[in-house]
Design a protein around this motif. Sequence first.
Motif, mmCIF file in Angstrom:
data_model
loop_
_atom_site.group_PDB
_atom_site.id
_atom_site.type_symbol
_atom_site.label_atom_id
_atom_site.label_comp_id
_atom_site.label_asym_id
_atom_site.label_seq_id
_atom_site.Cartn_x
_atom_site.Cartn_y
_atom_site.Cartn_z
ATOM 1 N N LYS A 5 -15.526 -14.803 2.277
ATOM 2 C CA LYS A 5 -14.834 -13.703 1.615
ATOM 3 C C LYS A 5 -13.353 -13.844 1.921
ATOM 4 C CE LYS A 5 -14.644 -8.744 1.176
ATOM 5 N NZ LYS A 5 -15.104 -7.453 1.659
ATOM 6 N N ARG A 6 -12.552 -13.949 0.865
ATOM 7 C CA ARG A 6 -11.120 -14.106 1.098
ATOM 8 C C ARG A 6 -10.463 -12.740 1.247
ATOM 9 N NH1 ARG A 6 -7.459 -13.575 -3.110
ATOM 10 N NH2 ARG A 6 -8.411 -13.114 -5.120
ATOM 11 N N ASP A 7 -9.391 -12.702 1.985
ATOM 12 C CA ASP A 7 -8.639 -11.465 2.183
ATOM 13 C C ASP A 7 -7.787 -11.187 0.954
ATOM 14 O OD1 ASP A 7 -9.645 -11.097 4.732
ATOM 15 O OD2 ASP A 7 -8.040 -12.278 5.661
ATOM 16 N N LYS A 8 -7.562 -9.913 0.710
ATOM 17 C CA LYS A 8 -6.712 -9.505 -0.410
ATOM 18 C C LYS A 8 -5.254 -9.745 -0.048
ATOM 19 C CE LYS A 8 -9.420 -5.720 -2.330
ATOM 20 N NZ LYS A 8 -9.376 -4.295 -2.652
ATOM 21 N N THR A 9 -4.488 -10.091 -1.066
ATOM 22 C CA THR A 9 -3.050 -10.194 -0.856
ATOM 23 C C THR A 9 -2.466 -8.777 -0.879
ATOM 24 O OG1 THR A 9 -2.537 -10.368 -3.201
ATOM 25 C CG2 THR A 9 -2.976 -12.428 -2.025
ATOM 26 N N ALA A 10 -1.236 -8.658 -0.481
ATOM 27 C CA ALA A 10 -0.575 -7.344 -0.477
ATOM 28 C C ALA A 10 -0.492 -6.778 -1.894
ATOM 29 C CB ALA A 10 0.805 -7.449 0.143
ATOM 30 N N ALA A 11 -0.228 -7.654 -2.880
ATOM 31 C CA ALA A 11 -0.125 -7.194 -4.267
ATOM 32 C C ALA A 11 -1.473 -6.692 -4.771
ATOM 33 C CB ALA A 11 0.386 -8.313 -5.157
ATOM 34 N N GLU A 12 -2.543 -7.390 -4.433
ATOM 35 C CA GLU A 12 -3.877 -6.960 -4.862
ATOM 36 C C GLU A 12 -4.261 -5.633 -4.215
ATOM 37 O OE1 GLU A 12 -6.204 -11.153 -5.653
ATOM 38 O OE2 GLU A 12 -5.963 -10.460 -3.592
ATOM 39 N N ASP A 13 -3.921 -5.464 -2.961
ATOM 40 C CA ASP A 13 -4.225 -4.217 -2.261
ATOM 41 C C ASP A 13 -3.450 -3.055 -2.878
ATOM 42 O OD1 ASP A 13 -5.470 -2.702 -0.111
ATOM 43 O OD2 ASP A 13 -3.435 -2.585 0.735
ATOM 44 N N THR A 14 -2.170 -3.275 -3.176
ATOM 45 C CA THR A 14 -1.345 -2.238 -3.803
ATOM 46 C C THR A 14 -1.891 -1.874 -5.171
ATOM 47 O OG1 THR A 14 0.597 -3.027 -2.613
ATOM 48 C CG2 THR A 14 0.988 -1.649 -4.536
ATOM 49 N N LEU A 18 -3.268 1.820 -6.213
ATOM 50 C CA LEU A 18 -2.669 2.547 -7.332
ATOM 51 C C LEU A 18 -3.743 2.945 -8.347
ATOM 52 C CD1 LEU A 18 -0.158 3.582 -8.789
ATOM 53 C CD2 LEU A 18 0.050 1.326 -9.838
ATOM 54 N N TRP A 19 -4.655 2.040 -8.652
ATOM 55 C CA TRP A 19 -5.720 2.345 -9.607
ATOM 56 C C TRP A 19 -6.618 3.460 -9.071
ATOM 57 C CZ3 TRP A 19 -6.580 2.379 -14.394
ATOM 58 C CH2 TRP A 19 -7.866 2.524 -14.907
ATOM 59 N N THR A 20 -6.935 3.431 -7.785
ATOM 60 C CA THR A 20 -7.765 4.480 -7.187
ATOM 61 C C THR A 20 -7.061 5.829 -7.268
ATOM 62 O OG1 THR A 20 -8.768 2.878 -5.685
ATOM 63 C CG2 THR A 20 -8.935 5.199 -5.069
ATOM 64 N N LEU A 21 -5.778 5.847 -6.960
ATOM 65 C CA LEU A 21 -5.006 7.089 -7.054
ATOM 66 C C LEU A 21 -4.972 7.603 -8.486
ATOM 67 C CD1 LEU A 21 -3.167 9.136 -5.582
ATOM 68 C CD2 LEU A 21 -1.258 7.624 -6.139
ATOM 69 N N LEU A 22 -4.776 6.708 -9.432
ATOM 70 C CA LEU A 22 -4.748 7.096 -10.838
ATOM 71 C C LEU A 22 -6.088 7.681 -11.271
ATOM 72 C CD1 LEU A 22 -3.074 7.046 -13.448
ATOM 73 C CD2 LEU A 22 -4.066 4.820 -13.911
ATOM 74 N N LEU A 23 -7.174 7.061 -10.869
ATOM 75 C CA LEU A 23 -8.500 7.566 -11.220
ATOM 76 C C LEU A 23 -8.759 8.953 -10.639
ATOM 77 C CD1 LEU A 23 -10.875 4.497 -10.875
ATOM 78 C CD2 LEU A 23 -10.259 5.696 -12.953
#
Length: 84
Positions: A5-14, A18-23
Amino acid sequence: MEVKKRDKTAAEDTRDRLWTLLLRRHPALRKVGYYFHGDDFEAVTPRLLSRASSAQAVDEALEEEPEAIASDATGEGEAEGEAP
């Protein structure tokens, strides 16, 4: 065979945050839109994942100032005696 399992980059995490907050907040945004615009709130607060703009919203945007849009496109909107 093990799958790493690869770690998320900072951009992917952001992006995911943001999508979770929007939802989570979008229903509240639609309530505010209904409060201020009544039954016409659909034109102001679109549904999530709706990419097509409503025909009514496009017509209203064109009716607001068609002369200003036309003069900006032709460059005739500048006042006389002013340099461009």
